[in-house]
Scaffold this motif. Structure first.
Motif, PDB file in Angstrom:
ATOM      1  N   HIS A 252       0.826  -1.203   0.000  1.00  0.00           N
ATOM      2  CA  HIS A 252       0.000   0.000   0.000  1.00  0.00           C
ATOM      3  C   HIS A 252       0.863   1.257   0.000  1.00  0.00           C
ATOM      4  N   SER A 253       1.971   1.243   0.743  1.00  0.00           N
ATOM      5  CA  SER A 253       2.834   2.428   0.807  1.00  0.00           C
ATOM      6  C   SER A 253       3.448   2.744  -0.548  1.00  0.00           C
ATOM      7  N   ALA A 254       3.686   1.721  -1.382  1.00  0.00           N
ATOM      8  CA  ALA A 254       4.206   1.974  -2.728  1.00  0.00           C
ATOM      9  C   ALA A 254       3.190   2.758  -3.550  1.00  0.00           C
ATOM     10  N   PHE A 255       1.913   2.445  -3.387  1.00  0.00           N
ATOM     11  CA  PHE A 255       0.865   3.180  -4.088  1.00  0.00           C
ATOM     12  C   PHE A 255       0.748   4.609  -3.557  1.00  0.00           C
ATOM     13  N   VAL A 256       0.936   4.792  -2.269  1.00  0.00           N
ATOM     14  CA  VAL A 256       0.907   6.140  -1.687  1.00  0.00           C
ATOM     15  C   VAL A 256       2.013   6.992  -2.289  1.00  0.00           C
ATOM     16  N   ARG A 257       3.223   6.418  -2.390  1.00  0.00           N
ATOM     17  CA  ARG A 257       4.353   7.160  -2.969  1.00  0.00           C
ATOM     18  C   ARG A 257       4.107   7.462  -4.439  1.00  0.00           C
ATOM     19  N   THR A 258       3.585   6.482  -5.164  1.00  0.00           N
ATOM     20  CA  THR A 258       3.322   6.680  -6.589  1.00  0.00           C
ATOM     21  C   THR A 258       2.292   7.776  -6.805  1.00  0.00           C
ATOM     22  N   ALA A 259       1.207   7.757  -6.044  1.00  0.00           N
ATOM     23  CA  ALA A 259       0.172   8.786  -6.176  1.00  0.00           C
ATOM     24  C   ALA A 259       0.728  10.159  -5.834  1.00  0.00           C
ATOM     25  N   ALA A 260       1.604  10.227  -4.821  1.00  0.00           N
ATOM     26  CA  ALA A 260       2.194  11.512  -4.437  1.00  0.00           C
ATOM     27  C   ALA A 260       3.085  12.054  -5.552  1.00  0.00           C
ATOM     28  N   GLU A 261       3.886  11.178  -6.188  1.00  0.00           N
ATOM     29  CA  GLU A 261       4.745  11.629  -7.281  1.00  0.00           C
ATOM     30  C   GLU A 261       3.911  12.096  -8.471  1.00  0.00           C
ATOM     31  N   ILE A 262       2.881  11.340  -8.802  1.00  0.00           N
ATOM     32  CA  ILE A 262       2.022  11.724  -9.923  1.00  0.00           C
ATOM     33  C   ILE A 262       1.331  13.052  -9.628  1.00  0.00           C
ATOM     34  N   ASP A 263       0.860  13.231  -8.407  1.00  0.00           N
ATOM     35  CA  ASP A 263       0.179  14.469  -8.044  1.00  0.00           C
ATOM     36  C   ASP A 263       1.123  15.665  -8.156  1.00  0.00           C
ATOM     37  N   THR A 264       2.370  15.495  -7.742  1.00  0.00           N
ATOM     38  CA  THR A 264       3.354  16.581  -7.881  1.00  0.00           C
ATOM     39  C   THR A 264       3.572  16.933  -9.344  1.00  0.00           C
ATOM     40  N   ARG A 265       3.725  15.918 -10.175  1.00  0.00           N
ATOM     41  CA  ARG A 265       3.944  16.184 -11.598  1.00  0.00           C
ATOM     42  C   ARG A 265       2.724  16.875 -12.208  1.00  0.00           C
TER      43      ARG A 265
END
Length: 258
Positions: free
Chosen positions: A228-241
Protein backbone atom coordinates in the motif's frame (compact mmCIF):
# COMPACT_ATOMS: atom_id res chain seq x y z
CA UNK A 1 34.94 40.17 -5.72
CA UNK A 2 35.72 40.77 -2.04
CA UNK A 3 36.28 37.72 0.16
CA UNK A 4 33.25 38.72 2.22
CA UNK A 5 30.91 38.76 -0.80
CA UNK A 6 28.34 35.92 -0.67
CA UNK A 7 28.55 33.16 -3.26
CA UNK A 8 25.78 32.83 -5.81
CA UNK A 9 23.07 30.34 -4.79
CA UNK A 10 23.60 26.77 -5.97
CA UNK A 11 20.74 26.92 -8.48
CA UNK A 12 22.23 29.99 -10.14
CA UNK A 13 25.66 28.37 -10.37
CA UNK A 14 24.23 25.19 -11.88
CA UNK A 15 21.70 26.73 -14.26
CA UNK A 16 24.00 29.49 -15.53
CA UNK A 17 25.97 27.07 -17.73
CA UNK A 18 24.41 27.09 -21.25
CA UNK A 19 24.43 23.31 -21.69
CA UNK A 20 23.08 22.63 -18.21
CA UNK A 21 20.31 25.17 -18.82
CA UNK A 22 19.46 23.42 -22.10
CA UNK A 23 19.32 20.07 -20.30
CA UNK A 24 17.06 21.55 -17.63
CA UNK A 25 14.67 22.96 -20.23
CA UNK A 26 14.51 19.63 -22.09
CA UNK A 27 13.83 17.69 -18.89
CA UNK A 28 11.22 20.23 -17.82
CA UNK A 29 9.06 18.90 -20.66
CA UNK A 30 9.59 15.13 -20.33
CA UNK A 31 11.79 12.38 -18.90
CA UNK A 32 14.52 11.31 -21.32
CA UNK A 33 17.33 8.79 -21.68
CA UNK A 34 20.91 9.99 -22.15
CA UNK A 35 21.01 9.15 -25.85
CA UNK A 36 17.81 11.13 -26.41
CA UNK A 37 19.25 14.14 -24.59
CA UNK A 38 22.41 13.84 -26.70
CA UNK A 39 20.26 14.15 -29.82
CA UNK A 40 18.18 17.01 -28.45
CA UNK A 41 21.08 19.18 -27.32
CA UNK A 42 23.46 18.09 -30.13
CA UNK A 43 26.44 17.54 -27.83
CA UNK A 44 28.74 14.52 -27.23
CA UNK A 45 27.48 11.89 -24.82
CA UNK A 46 30.45 12.20 -22.44
CA UNK A 47 29.78 15.94 -22.09
CA UNK A 48 26.05 15.44 -21.57
CA UNK A 49 26.71 12.72 -18.96
CA UNK A 50 29.18 14.98 -17.13
CA UNK A 51 26.70 17.85 -16.82
CA UNK A 52 23.86 15.49 -15.88
CA UNK A 53 26.08 14.23 -13.07
CA UNK A 54 26.51 17.80 -11.80
CA UNK A 55 22.76 18.42 -11.97
CA UNK A 56 22.12 15.19 -10.06
CA UNK A 57 24.72 16.22 -7.47
CA UNK A 58 22.86 19.49 -7.04
CA UNK A 59 19.60 17.64 -6.43
CA UNK A 60 17.83 19.11 -9.46
CA UNK A 61 17.80 15.94 -11.59
CA UNK A 62 17.19 12.31 -10.65
CA UNK A 63 17.72 9.09 -12.59
CA UNK A 64 15.66 5.90 -12.55
CA UNK A 65 16.31 2.55 -14.26
CA UNK A 66 13.97 1.84 -17.14
CA UNK A 67 11.37 -0.84 -16.45
CA UNK A 68 11.48 -1.69 -20.17
CA UNK A 69 15.25 -2.09 -20.50
CA UNK A 70 17.20 -2.04 -17.22
CA UNK A 71 20.36 -1.07 -19.10
CA UNK A 72 18.79 2.34 -19.70
CA UNK A 73 17.99 5.09 -17.24
CA UNK A 74 15.45 7.88 -17.52
CA UNK A 75 16.44 11.32 -16.24
CA UNK A 76 13.80 13.43 -14.53
CA UNK A 77 13.80 17.09 -13.53
CA UNK A 78 12.64 17.42 -9.92
CA UNK A 79 10.39 20.45 -10.38
CA UNK A 80 9.56 20.57 -6.68
CA UNK A 81 13.25 20.84 -5.81
CA UNK A 82 13.72 23.43 -8.57
CA UNK A 83 10.89 25.49 -7.08
CA UNK A 84 12.56 25.43 -3.66
CA UNK A 85 15.95 26.29 -5.18
CA UNK A 86 14.49 29.17 -7.19
CA UNK A 87 12.69 30.53 -4.12
CA UNK A 88 15.95 30.38 -2.17
CA UNK A 89 17.81 32.16 -4.99
CA UNK A 90 15.14 34.87 -5.12
CA UNK A 91 15.18 35.48 -1.38
CA UNK A 92 18.99 35.59 -1.44
CA UNK A 93 18.71 38.50 -3.85
CA UNK A 94 15.86 40.26 -2.03
CA UNK A 95 13.48 39.08 0.71
CA UNK A 96 10.46 40.28 -1.27
CA UNK A 97 11.15 38.01 -4.24
CA UNK A 98 8.96 34.96 -3.89
CA UNK A 99 7.00 32.54 -5.99
CA UNK A 100 3.24 31.95 -5.77
CA UNK A 101 1.75 28.60 -6.81
CA UNK A 102 0.42 28.58 -10.36
CA UNK A 103 -3.39 28.84 -10.58
CA UNK A 104 -5.45 26.06 -12.19
CA UNK A 105 -5.84 26.45 -15.95
CA UNK A 106 -8.64 28.56 -17.34
CA UNK A 107 -10.65 27.31 -20.31
CA UNK A 108 -9.07 28.18 -23.65
CA UNK A 109 -11.12 30.04 -26.25
CA UNK A 110 -11.16 27.01 -28.58
CA UNK A 111 -12.33 24.60 -25.86
CA UNK A 112 -10.99 22.44 -23.09
CA UNK A 113 -7.47 21.04 -23.35
CA UNK A 114 -7.47 17.24 -23.65
CA UNK A 115 -4.95 14.91 -21.95
CA UNK A 116 -4.48 11.16 -22.27
CA UNK A 117 -2.48 9.18 -19.70
CA UNK A 118 -1.12 5.82 -20.88
CA UNK A 119 0.50 2.86 -19.17
CA UNK A 120 0.58 -0.88 -19.77
CA UNK A 121 -2.28 -2.24 -17.65
CA UNK A 122 -4.34 0.95 -17.09
CA UNK A 123 -4.89 -0.39 -13.58
CA UNK A 124 -2.76 1.87 -11.35
CA UNK A 125 -0.58 4.73 -12.62
CA UNK A 126 -2.68 6.04 -15.50
CA UNK A 127 -6.08 5.88 -13.73
CA UNK A 128 -4.50 7.59 -10.71
CA UNK A 129 -3.19 10.34 -13.00
CA UNK A 130 -6.54 10.65 -14.77
CA UNK A 131 -8.42 10.98 -11.49
CA UNK A 132 -5.99 13.49 -9.96
CA UNK A 133 -5.93 15.76 -13.02
CA UNK A 134 -9.71 15.71 -13.28
CA UNK A 135 -9.97 16.45 -9.53
CA UNK A 136 -7.47 19.33 -9.63
CA UNK A 137 -9.04 21.01 -12.66
CA UNK A 138 -12.70 20.56 -11.77
CA UNK A 139 -13.70 19.53 -15.28
CA UNK A 140 -11.78 22.31 -17.04
CA UNK A 141 -9.60 19.66 -18.71
CA UNK A 142 -10.84 16.70 -20.73
CA UNK A 143 -8.86 13.73 -19.43
CA UNK A 144 -8.75 9.99 -20.14
CA UNK A 145 -6.47 7.03 -19.51
CA UNK A 146 -5.82 3.76 -21.34
CA UNK A 147 -3.36 0.88 -21.54
CA UNK A 148 -1.58 -1.19 -24.17
CA UNK A 149 -2.47 -4.43 -22.31
CA UNK A 150 -5.29 -3.48 -19.94
CA UNK A 151 -5.86 -5.54 -16.79
CA UNK A 152 -9.31 -6.89 -15.90
CA UNK A 153 -9.83 -4.30 -13.15
CA UNK A 154 -8.34 -1.25 -11.42
CA UNK A 155 -5.92 -2.28 -8.67
CA UNK A 156 -7.60 -2.21 -5.26
CA UNK A 157 -4.73 -0.20 -3.73
CA UNK A 158 -5.10 2.47 -6.42
CA UNK A 159 -8.78 2.76 -5.54
CA UNK A 160 -7.96 2.87 -1.83
CA UNK A 161 -5.21 5.50 -2.06
CA UNK A 162 -7.36 7.86 -4.11
CA UNK A 163 -10.27 7.44 -1.73
CA UNK A 164 -8.24 7.84 1.48
CA UNK A 165 -5.73 10.48 0.36
CA UNK A 166 -7.80 12.57 -2.04
CA UNK A 167 -11.47 11.73 -1.49
CA UNK A 168 -11.82 10.42 -5.06
CA UNK A 169 -13.85 7.31 -5.88
CA UNK A 170 -12.84 5.35 -9.00
CA UNK A 171 -14.25 2.02 -7.83
CA UNK A 172 -16.68 1.92 -10.76
CA UNK A 173 -13.98 2.55 -13.39
CA UNK A 174 -12.65 -0.20 -15.65
CA UNK A 175 -9.36 -0.36 -17.60
CA UNK A 176 -9.58 0.39 -21.31
CA UNK A 177 -7.36 -0.35 -24.32
CA UNK A 178 -5.45 2.37 -26.14
CA UNK A 179 -7.25 1.38 -29.33
CA UNK A 180 -10.52 2.67 -27.85
CA UNK A 181 -9.24 6.28 -27.76
CA UNK A 182 -7.33 6.43 -31.06
CA UNK A 183 -10.07 8.43 -32.76
CA UNK A 184 -10.13 11.16 -30.10
CA UNK A 185 -8.23 14.45 -30.18
CA UNK A 186 -5.63 15.02 -27.45
CA UNK A 187 -3.35 17.97 -26.82
CA UNK A 188 -1.09 15.90 -24.57
CA UNK A 189 -0.40 12.16 -24.54
CA UNK A 190 1.54 11.35 -21.38
CA UNK A 191 3.05 7.89 -20.91
CA UNK A 192 3.78 6.84 -17.33
CA UNK A 193 5.29 3.46 -18.18
CA UNK A 194 8.60 2.82 -19.94
CA UNK A 195 7.13 -0.19 -21.74
CA UNK A 196 4.11 1.59 -23.18
CA UNK A 197 6.30 4.43 -24.40
CA UNK A 198 7.92 2.00 -26.84
CA UNK A 199 4.61 0.75 -28.26
CA UNK A 200 2.53 3.92 -28.00
CA UNK A 201 0.37 4.21 -31.15
CA UNK A 202 0.34 7.28 -33.35
CA UNK A 203 -2.37 9.83 -32.65
CA UNK A 204 -3.80 12.33 -35.09
CA UNK A 205 -3.59 16.11 -34.68
CA UNK A 206 0.03 15.79 -33.46
CA UNK A 207 -0.44 15.87 -29.68
CA UNK A 208 2.50 16.80 -27.49
CA UNK A 209 4.14 13.52 -26.39
CA UNK A 210 5.44 13.52 -22.82
CA UNK A 211 6.98 10.72 -20.76
CA UNK A 212 6.92 10.33 -16.98
CA UNK A 213 9.09 7.35 -16.02
CA UNK A 214 7.22 5.97 -12.98
CA UNK A 215 7.61 2.34 -11.82
CA UNK A 216 4.50 0.20 -11.47
CA UNK A 217 3.69 0.17 -7.73
CA UNK A 218 2.10 -3.27 -8.11
CA UNK A 219 5.16 -4.88 -9.73
CA UNK A 220 7.58 -5.04 -6.81
CA UNK A 221 5.25 -5.09 -3.84
CA UNK A 222 3.33 -7.63 -1.80
CA UNK A 223 -0.16 -7.32 -0.33
CA UNK A 224 -0.43 -5.43 2.94
CA UNK A 225 1.07 -2.22 4.37
CA UNK A 226 4.30 -2.40 2.33
CA UNK A 227 2.44 -2.74 -0.94
CA UNK A 228 0.00 0.00 0.00
CA UNK A 229 2.83 2.43 0.81
CA UNK A 230 4.21 1.97 -2.73
CA UNK A 231 0.87 3.18 -4.09
CA UNK A 232 0.91 6.14 -1.69
CA UNK A 233 4.35 7.16 -2.97
CA UNK A 234 3.32 6.68 -6.59
CA UNK A 235 0.17 8.79 -6.18
CA UNK A 236 2.19 11.51 -4.44
CA UNK A 237 4.75 11.63 -7.28
CA UNK A 238 2.02 11.72 -9.92
CA UNK A 239 0.18 14.47 -8.04
CA UNK A 240 3.35 16.58 -7.88
CA UNK A 241 3.94 16.18 -11.60
CA UNK A 242 0.33 17.09 -12.32
CA UNK A 243 0.56 20.28 -10.25
CA UNK A 244 3.43 21.40 -12.48
CA UNK A 245 1.55 20.35 -15.61
CA UNK A 246 -1.40 22.64 -14.84
CA UNK A 247 0.12 25.93 -16.08
CA UNK A 248 0.98 24.30 -19.42
CA UNK A 249 -2.63 23.37 -20.01
CA UNK A 250 -3.55 27.03 -20.57
CA UNK A 251 -1.63 26.79 -23.85
CA UNK A 252 -1.93 24.66 -26.94
CA UNK A 253 1.04 22.37 -27.74
CA UNK A 254 1.96 24.70 -30.61
CA UNK A 255 2.37 27.58 -28.14
CA UNK A 256 4.78 25.62 -25.93
CA UNK A 257 8.34 25.32 -27.16
CA UNK A 258 9.27 21.67 -27.96
Amino acid sequence: MRASDPAAPAFVRLAAHPLRWKLLTELAASDYRVRELVERVAQPQNLVSYHLRLLRGGGLVTARRSSFDARDSYYHLDLQQCAHALAHAGSALHPALGFAPAPPPSPRPEGRPAVLFACTGNSARSPIAEALLRHRTGGRVEVASAGSHPKPRIHSDAVRVLREQHGIDISGQRPRHLDTVLGRRFDYVISLCDKVREVRPAFGDQPRLVHWSIPDPAAATSPGPVGHSAFVRTAAEIDTRIRYLLPLLTFTPQEVQP
